[in-house]
Design an enzyme around this catalytic site. Structure first.
Site, mmCIF file in Angstrom:
data_model
loop_
_atom_site.group_PDB
_atom_site.id
_atom_site.type_symbol
_atom_site.label_atom_id
_atom_site.label_comp_id
_atom_site.label_asym_id
_atom_site.label_seq_id
_atom_site.Cartn_x
_atom_site.Cartn_y
_atom_site.Cartn_z
ATOM 1 N N ALA A 83 45.573 30.795 24.001
ATOM 2 C CA ALA A 83 45.080 30.778 25.381
ATOM 3 C C ALA A 83 45.785 31.844 26.201
ATOM 4 C CB ALA A 83 45.328 29.401 26.003
ATOM 5 N N TYR A 153 49.046 42.715 31.523
ATOM 6 C CA TYR A 153 48.597 42.053 30.295
ATOM 7 C C TYR A 153 49.434 42.520 29.104
ATOM 8 C CZ TYR A 153 45.518 40.972 26.341
ATOM 9 O OH TYR A 153 45.016 40.534 25.148
ATOM 10 N N ASN A 180 41.386 45.675 17.843
ATOM 11 C CA ASN A 180 40.098 45.349 18.474
ATOM 12 C C ASN A 180 39.291 44.371 17.618
ATOM 13 O OD1 ASN A 180 41.058 47.965 19.701
ATOM 14 N ND2 ASN A 180 39.273 47.593 20.963
ATOM 15 N N PHE A 212 31.642 55.458 27.558
ATOM 16 C CA PHE A 212 32.525 55.906 28.638
ATOM 17 C C PHE A 212 33.382 57.052 28.111
ATOM 18 C CE2 PHE A 212 32.390 51.126 29.689
ATOM 19 C CZ PHE A 212 31.184 51.255 30.358
HETATM 20 C C1 UD2 Z 1 41.313 46.372 23.814
HETATM 21 C C2 UD2 Z 1 41.259 44.901 24.153
HETATM 22 C C3 UD2 Z 1 42.101 44.609 25.357
HETATM 23 C C4 UD2 Z 1 43.505 45.153 25.170
HETATM 24 C C5 UD2 Z 1 43.428 46.640 24.822
HETATM 25 C C6 UD2 Z 1 44.783 47.204 24.520
HETATM 26 C C7 UD2 Z 1 39.075 44.062 23.490
HETATM 27 C C8 UD2 Z 1 37.720 43.607 23.943
HETATM 28 N N1 UD2 Z 1 39.904 44.503 24.467
HETATM 29 O O1 UD2 Z 1 40.725 47.123 24.851
HETATM 30 O O2 UD2 Z 1 42.157 43.212 25.542
HETATM 31 O O3 UD2 Z 1 44.144 44.446 24.149
HETATM 32 O O4 UD2 Z 1 42.633 46.824 23.665
HETATM 33 O O5 UD2 Z 1 44.719 48.547 24.222
HETATM 34 O O6 UD2 Z 1 39.409 43.984 22.321
HETATM 35 N N2 UD2 Z 1 33.556 51.573 25.735
HETATM 36 C C9 UD2 Z 1 32.399 52.321 25.889
HETATM 37 N N3 UD2 Z 1 31.287 51.681 26.333
HETATM 38 C C10 UD2 Z 1 31.257 50.348 26.623
HETATM 39 C C11 UD2 Z 1 32.439 49.593 26.468
HETATM 40 C C12 UD2 Z 1 33.570 50.238 26.034
HETATM 41 O O7 UD2 Z 1 32.378 53.534 25.637
HETATM 42 O O8 UD2 Z 1 30.189 49.845 27.006
HETATM 43 C C13 UD2 Z 1 34.744 52.250 25.231
HETATM 44 C C14 UD2 Z 1 35.936 52.055 26.124
HETATM 45 O O9 UD2 Z 1 35.931 52.989 27.161
HETATM 46 C C15 UD2 Z 1 37.070 52.238 25.134
HETATM 47 C C16 UD2 Z 1 36.494 51.714 23.817
HETATM 48 O O10 UD2 Z 1 35.100 51.684 23.991
HETATM 49 O O11 UD2 Z 1 37.403 53.601 24.994
HETATM 50 C C17 UD2 Z 1 36.980 50.326 23.472
HETATM 51 O O12 UD2 Z 1 36.821 49.515 24.612
HETATM 52 P P1 UD2 Z 1 37.056 47.919 24.581
HETATM 53 O O13 UD2 Z 1 36.934 47.447 25.973
HETATM 54 O O14 UD2 Z 1 36.208 47.296 23.548
HETATM 55 O O15 UD2 Z 1 38.521 47.749 24.031
HETATM 56 P P2 UD2 Z 1 39.917 48.420 24.486
HETATM 57 O O16 UD2 Z 1 40.457 49.082 23.270
HETATM 58 O O17 UD2 Z 1 39.806 49.213 25.721
#
Ligand code: UD2
Length: 319
Positions: A83, A153, A180, A212
């Site tokens: 949690a 976080y 991820n 993005f």
């Molecule tokens: C992950 C974790 C977060 C934290 C972080 C630490 C998830 C969902 N989130 O964030 O909790 O632990 O790692 O580094 O696992 N993107 C796009 N288009 C979209 C959505 C995302 O291009 O519609 C890109 C985003 O800009 C990023 C990548 O995809 O570069 C991954 O994004 P994310 O939100 O799935 O995960 P992350 O690594 O930012």
């Protein structure tokens, strides 16, 4: 206290619900706890009526949570603490609340687990604990020291993992620093949802995928069932397996995938053409992230079994 009773905090969450399902299949008695801050009751649908599943709508910030539960069920042998406030942007807006939920509650649960004589405490750590560290692949020892966390976080998860993994008294503590994670039941509905759940939903709806930045940023994607397997091994649920030493372990695929590759894979699997729209880079995004998985391989003989393509197929089938 080897009575096979496990507590799972975050039981109604994405990973927590998969973990409960597996623990029930392994024959454990499972006490699920969730306050539905981000979890959903629907996630527990397929096992909520199981005779060995008991659910309590409570918050991990409540004092005496574990001792209260122990009055009804006896002292649990294993605590799985998943949690948390899961949104990084929310943590930036609410640093104090994040510290209370994602760090102080962990320390208190750990202490309660010790007082109850629990044998294991398994914690959901995060790749965010590495902050802006660019030494790839990321090794467990890197976080800390010179690390600049990019969010409350990441900082709270780091402090919790340390408290759990370095606890030399009380229950054997294992923190799993998950990269991820993706798979069925990951909530696609928020703009901060994981990229795979977002892309899968957009593809199924026939909308263009939203990248993005330039899409060349990379991530380490790991399928939820592989993560659940790591939790079970960390908890020592298989008595024939060698004992897992306390500590902090990365959980990832050990490989990098760019967001652009990911988009193309999903478009292929859903038989859509090149349907991508580019948007500005997301503020605070890290560029590259990939786990070293040598430590978990050595300690638990764990390795990922589900390829990205297979995991995506399963996720898309669920949508
Ligand atoms: C992950 C974790 C977060 C934290 C972080 C630490 C998830 C969902 N989130 O964030 O909790 O632990 O790692 O580094 O696992 N993107 C796009 N288009 C979209 C959505 C995302 O291009 O519609 C890109 C985003 O800009 C990023 C990548 O995809 O570069 C991954 O994004 P994310 O939100 O799935 O995960 P992350 O690594 O930012």
């Amino acid at each position: 206290s080897g009575n096979g009773t496990c507590v799972v905090t975050g039981a109604a969450g994405f990973v927590g619900s998969h973990l409960c399902r597996r623990l029930l299949d392994l024959g454990c008695r499972v006490i699920g706890v969730d306050n539905f801050f981000s979890g959903h009751r629907d996630n527990m649908q397929e096992f909520q009526d199981h005779p060995r599943f008991f659910f309590h709508e409570r918050s991990v910030t409540e004092r005496n949570l574990l001792s209260d539960l122990a009055v009804d069920y006896g002292p649990p042998s294993v605590i799985f603490h998943l949690a948390a406030i899961v949104s990084v942007p929310y943590s930036v807006e609410h640093p104090q609340e994040t510290r209370e939920v994602n760090y102080l509650a962990t320390v208190r649960l750990l202490e309660e687990a010790r007082n109850l004589g629990c044998s294991r405490f398994v914690f959901a750590g995060s790749a965010a604990e590495y902050g802006n560290d660019m030494r790839l692949p990321l090794k467990e020892a890197y976080a800390g020291g010179e690390t600049s966390w990019l969010s409350p976080y990441g900082e709270a998860k780091y402090r919790s993992s340390k408290a759990v993994g370095a606890c030399g008294y009380g229950p054997r503590g294992v923190a799993l620093r998950c990269f991820n994670i993706y798979g069925p039941r990951q909530d696609p509905s928020s703009p901060y949802s994981g990229v795979i759940s977002r892309f899968a939903e957009l593809a199924v709806q026939g909308e263009p995928l939203t990248i993005f930045g330039d899409g060349r940023q990379t991530r380490d994607f790991v399928y939820v069932s592989d993560v659940v397997e790591a939790y079970c091994r960390a908890a020592g649920l298989d008595p024939s397996a060698p004992k897992v030493p306390a500590g902090i372990y990365n959980v990832g695929s050990g490989t990098r995938t760019s967001v652009l590759e990911l988009a193309r894979l999903i478009l292929n699997l859903t038989e859509r053409g090149e349907s991508i729209r580019f948007y500005p880079e997301r503020p605070g995004d890290i560029r590259h992230s990939v786990a070293s998985i040598d430590a978990i391989q050595a300690a638990m003989a764990w390795r990922p079994h589900i390829s990205l393509e297979e995991g995506l197929r399963r996720t898309l089938r669920w949508m």
